[in-house]
Design an enzyme around this catalytic site. Structure first.
Site: not given
Length: 341
Positions: A112-113, A175, A223, A233
């Protein structure tokens, strides 16, 4: 006397002739002709014609796989064929392609960003971090491609899984726009949810990538799985089980196997929890599954963060980083289902 010599000479002559006749009779054997087998005409094995390289405006493409997929070999090129152009020489594709090859892309890593849409685009395109794809949260049907799949994007950083390290080299990074987490008054991380539209986009994108590159379920990862001591994330709100159940993406344990292991796990935790040998056993099981944790025999900080990352993925109801009986049963069930080959 003369008559006697005559008789003896005649007898010797007759004996000599008879002997020669017997020798000839005994040694003569007529040859019987041996029938030679007729040579069997070999039927040539038909060789399937190799598909041709297709040229379009001076760019070459080869999109048909002629290798053996059971060996994870694949000769298809998703995109144009990149070739050398040595000065004074011509590179030809008369014998293209060789069968012994496969894809560089062996992992799919989800992130995720922790930023809104506009800032996510800016950071991932203008700074020293990137991903192959960005899944927005604007409710449309668009997915942004930021890096060519044949090139490395800078998304994984220092990372490992099973026997592989530096996964930027062998992965595709996706992402997902998401706010990440905030902390409550006790310090517990509270993670933001993902919209249904985003999950559908991620599922469609992941399915396409996994199918084209023959990526195994064990290589579809968070990740936090490949860098558990420094990344969280996409977190526990990401619906890994939904992707597994509805889209056949990634890994999940069998509930019956897990339930069969719970009672044994409860006994382990009641009697052995703080024994170094048991801690070592848990750490070894995490290593066997894929995590890059050191087997120290202690419930150290790296082990706690690795357990936390495991819980984000496979036990999102409780992600406190403490190995309990249910988490231990889930880990063992996964190791049974996905053994290292």
């Amino acid at each position: 006397m003369r008559k006697t010599l005559y008789i003896i000479g005649l007898s010797a002559f007759v004996f000599s002739c008879t002997s020669q006749q017997n020798v000839k009779k005994n040694t003569y054997k007529p040859k019987t002709p041996v029938a030679q087998p007729k040579p069997v005409a070999k039927t040539p094995v038909p060789v399937a014609p190799k598909p041709k390289v297709v040229s379009d405006h001076g760019v070459d493409f080869f999109t048909t796989n002629i290798a053996d997929p059971t060996k994870n070999d694949n000769t298809a090129s998703y995109g144009s064929i990149v070739s050398a152009k040595p000065a004074g020489y011509k590179v030809v594709k008369t014998y293209f392609p060789a069968i012994a090859q496969n894809f560089r892309q062996r992992y799919l890593i989800l992130h995720y960003t922790a930023l809104p849409d506009d800032k996510s685009i800016t950071v991932l395109t203008q700074q020293a971090v990137s991903a192959h794809y960005l899944v927005n949260n604007t409710g449309d049907n668009e997915i942004y491609q930021l890096v060519d799949e044949n090139k490395r994007s800078y998304h994984a950083g220092v990372s490992s899984w099973r026997n592989d390290k530096n996964l930027n080299d062998t992965s595709i990074g996706v992402e997902i726009v998401n706010a990440g987490y905030s902390s409550d008054s006790t310090g517990k991380r509270i993670f933001a949810p993902f919209s249904d539209e985003q999950v559908r986009k991620v599922a469609a994108l992941a399915k396409d990538i996994i199918t084209r590159y023959q990526i195994p379920a064990t290589n579809v990862l968070a990740h936090s799985d490949i860098a558990p001591t420094r990344k969280q994330d996409p977190g526990p709100m990401f619906p890994w089980k939904k992707l597994y159940d509805e889209y056949q993406i990634g890994m999940w344990y069998d509930e019956a196997t897990k339930q069969g292991l719970v009672s044994m796990a409860e006994t382990d935790f009641a009697t052995r929890y703080n024994e170094p040998s048991f801690i070592f056993l848990v750490q070894t099981a995490l290593q066997k599954f894929g995590y890059g944790v050191e087997a120290s025999g202690k419930w150290d900080d790296a082990t706690k963060k690795t357990i936390e990352a495991f819980q984000y993925h496979f036990r999102p109801q409780n992600y406190d980083g403490i190995m309990d009986a249910e988490t231990w049963a889930i880990l063992q069930a996964l190791n049974q289902k996905y053994p290292v080959k």
